[in-house]
Design a protein around this motif. Structure first.
Motif, short mmCIF file in Angstrom:
data_model
loop_
_atom_site.label_atom_id
_atom_site.label_comp_id
_atom_site.label_asym_id
_atom_site.label_seq_id
_atom_site.Cartn_x
_atom_site.Cartn_y
_atom_site.Cartn_z
N ALA A 317 0.73 -1.10 0.07
CA ALA A 317 0.05 -0.04 -0.13
C ALA A 317 0.85 1.06 0.05
CB ALA A 317 -1.01 -0.13 1.36
N TYR A 318 2.11 1.02 0.65
CA TYR A 318 2.91 2.28 0.84
C TYR A 318 3.52 2.65 -0.46
CZ TYR A 318 6.68 5.35 2.01
OH TYR A 318 7.56 6.67 1.91
N TYR A 319 4.13 1.65 -0.96
CA TYR A 319 5.03 1.84 -2.37
C TYR A 319 4.01 1.92 -3.56
CZ TYR A 319 9.25 0.77 0.25
OH TYR A 319 10.20 1.04 1.19
N ARG A 320 2.83 1.41 -3.61
CA ARG A 320 2.05 1.52 -4.75
C ARG A 320 1.33 2.61 -4.60
NH1 ARG A 320 -1.26 -3.68 -7.10
NH2 ARG A 320 0.98 -4.24 -7.51
N CYS A 321 0.79 2.95 -3.48
CA CYS A 321 -0.27 4.01 -3.50
C CYS A 321 0.09 5.47 -2.45
CB CYS A 321 -1.70 3.49 -2.53
SG CYS A 321 -2.20 2.10 -3.45
N ILE A 322 0.97 5.08 -1.63
CA ILE A 322 1.33 6.48 -0.98
C ILE A 322 2.60 7.08 -1.51
CG2 ILE A 322 2.08 7.33 1.25
CD1 ILE A 322 -0.98 6.13 1.43
N GLU A 323 3.43 6.22 -1.52
CA GLU A 323 4.78 6.97 -2.01
C GLU A 323 4.54 7.91 -3.27
OE1 GLU A 323 9.36 5.49 -1.89
OE2 GLU A 323 8.17 4.67 -3.64
N PRO A 324 3.97 7.12 -4.36
CA PRO A 324 3.84 8.04 -5.45
C PRO A 324 2.93 9.44 -5.17
CG PRO A 324 3.07 5.83 -5.99
CD PRO A 324 3.23 6.12 -4.54
N LEU A 325 2.24 9.77 -4.10
CA LEU A 325 1.68 11.18 -3.72
C LEU A 325 2.65 11.93 -3.52
CD1 LEU A 325 -0.97 9.95 -1.32
CD2 LEU A 325 -1.44 10.47 -3.55
N ASN A 326 3.80 11.75 -3.27
CA ASN A 326 4.93 12.60 -2.93
C ASN A 326 5.48 13.21 -4.18
OD1 ASN A 326 5.04 12.41 0.09
ND2 ASN A 326 6.22 10.81 -0.28
N PHE A 327 5.61 12.48 -5.02
CA PHE A 327 6.01 12.89 -6.51
C PHE A 327 5.06 13.66 -7.07
CE2 PHE A 327 8.14 12.73 -10.37
CZ PHE A 327 7.21 12.79 -11.35
N ASN A 328 3.65 13.20 -7.05
CA ASN A 328 2.31 13.98 -7.68
C ASN A 328 2.44 15.47 -7.06
OD1 ASN A 328 2.09 11.76 -9.31
ND2 ASN A 328 0.45 10.87 -7.92
N SER A 329 2.53 15.38 -5.53
CA SER A 329 2.08 16.58 -5.00
C SER A 329 3.29 17.62 -5.11
CB SER A 329 1.74 16.44 -3.65
OG SER A 329 3.05 15.67 -2.89
N GLU A 330 4.69 17.39 -5.35
CA GLU A 330 5.71 18.21 -5.42
C GLU A 330 6.20 18.24 -7.06
OE1 GLU A 330 6.99 16.76 -1.09
OE2 GLU A 330 8.41 16.66 -2.71
#
Length: 376
Positions: A317-330
């Motif tokens: 869940a972290y690597y597939r769904c959470i970590e990409p959020l950092n890239f998307n948001s910044e």
């Protein structure tokens, strides 16, 4: 403030099956859950993108029919047995629980049987599950005919658990599995428990699985089925029929070698020859798959000793769904707002490629000159 993932402890599938509790039906329960989530600052910050809800029951999909929940929960992380109920959700597959091993044994003991003990199991091929006229069950009907007409004289069980009025099979299976499995078989179909109906209680079903060498896992209402994990739990090597199950992914497929520890027959290759090829597998191949099943059982069974399923779910869940959020948001939003900056990165990448090619060509030219001088 420091949490990475939030778990929503809502038993959606159970609520749907018992039609709610505490004076509320299952629709009212998910509405209440949605209302409470929307009041929480952590949920508001990401619109639920870092909130995980888990359900291995396909009936949990009812949330997409509840207006308030469909809109508010559309960004949740959905950890489930089947496909996500809403396309906007981040999705990962999780193992199904299913029936537990028979009394006086464990999945560890069944998986650790010697090859001689495994070979002594009386049932070579096993499947019990719904087989009716619905379109989703076409592959199960096809396989039933393949098994029925297969010239194979050992223990075979292929039965429908559907109600008699719904099943495509019209006869009843023997009450005792031994009545059609243990005798010396000839090639008459009547000596196989094939294309018959059996409303088997859970403990009996578990016992029969534990007495089987190869167990079919076939798509039905959904791409995935509990039969896969029930087979592993009982030390039975799964034979996966179909292709859609691979499209949506298997639980923890970032670490579990599903292709190596199971057999697979694509629908367009589903015939007696493919099935017999598996039955005639060498001892070396069978033991290789059984060793992998033992090794990775804690990654695919919730109840295995030292189970790693919960950890795998959180990691994925972290690597597939959470970590990409950092890239998307910044970074991604920055690129979207400043096209010139994006082109700077593209040009930098192209320049780096040119430099690499130039250095490689220069090294190659020096090597060529050295070879020429040596030859002279």
């Amino acid at each position: 403030n420091h949490a990475v993932i939030f778990i929503v402890p809502s038993l959606l599938g159970v609520a749907a099956r018992v039609h709610g509790c505490g004076g509320m039906d299952h629709h009212q329960m998910i509405q209440t859950t949605t209302f409470e989530l929307q009041k929480m600052p952590a949920f508001q910050n990401t619109e639920g993108r870092d909130h995980l809800i888990l359900s291995t029951d396909f009936k949990a999909e009812y949330i997409k029919y509840v207006d308030e929940s469909r809109d508010a929960l559309k960004h949740l992380i959905w950890a489930g047995l089947c496909t996500k109920p809403m396309s906007t959700m981040c999705y990962l597959t999780v193992p199904f629980a299913g029936v537990l091993p028979p009394e006086n044994t464990t999945s560890e003991a069944l998986l650790s049987q010697s090859f001689q003990e495994f070979s002594a199991r009386p049932i070579d091929l096993y499947f019990k599950g719904q087989v009716d006229h619905r379109e989703a069950y076409q592959s199960r009907r096809i396989l039933a005919n393949v098994i029925k007409n297969m010239n194979y004289s050992k223990g075979v069980v292929y039965a429908s658990s559907s109600l008699v009025e719904d099943s495509v099979f019209k006869k009843s299976c023997p009450e005792r599995i031994e009545d059609c499995v243990l005798p010396v078989f000839n090639h008459r179909a009547g000596h196989k428990c094939v294309k018959c109906n059996s409303n088997t209680p859970g403990p009996v079903f578990a016992y029969e699985l534990s007495q089987s060498k190869f167990c079919f896992s076939i798509e039905g209402d959904n791409e995935r089925t509990s039969r896969l994990h029930e087979a592993i739990r009982m030390g039975c090597i799964p034979i996966i029929i179909g292709d859609h199950i691979w499209d949506i992914g298997q639980p923890a497929d970032f670490k579990v070698p599903w292709w190596n520890m199971t057999y697979h027959i694509p629908l367009n290759e589903l015939n007696a020859t493919s099935v017999k090829r598996i039955l005639n597998s060498s001892e070396e191949e069978i033991e290789y798959k059984r060793r992998l099943l033992r090794e990775f059982a804690p990654d695919v069974l919730w109840d295995a000793k030292g189970s790693r399923v919960a950890n795998n779910v959180l990691l994925e869940a972290y690597y597939r769904c959470i970590e990409p959020l950092n890239f998307n948001s910044e970074r991604f939003e920055l690129f979207q707002k400043n096209d010139s900056l994006m082109w700077v990165h593209v040009q930098s990448a192209l320049l780096a490629l040119v430099i690499v090619l130039f250095v490689s060509a220069k090294c190659y030219f020096k090597r060529w000159r050295r070879m020429v001088s040596d030859n002279q």
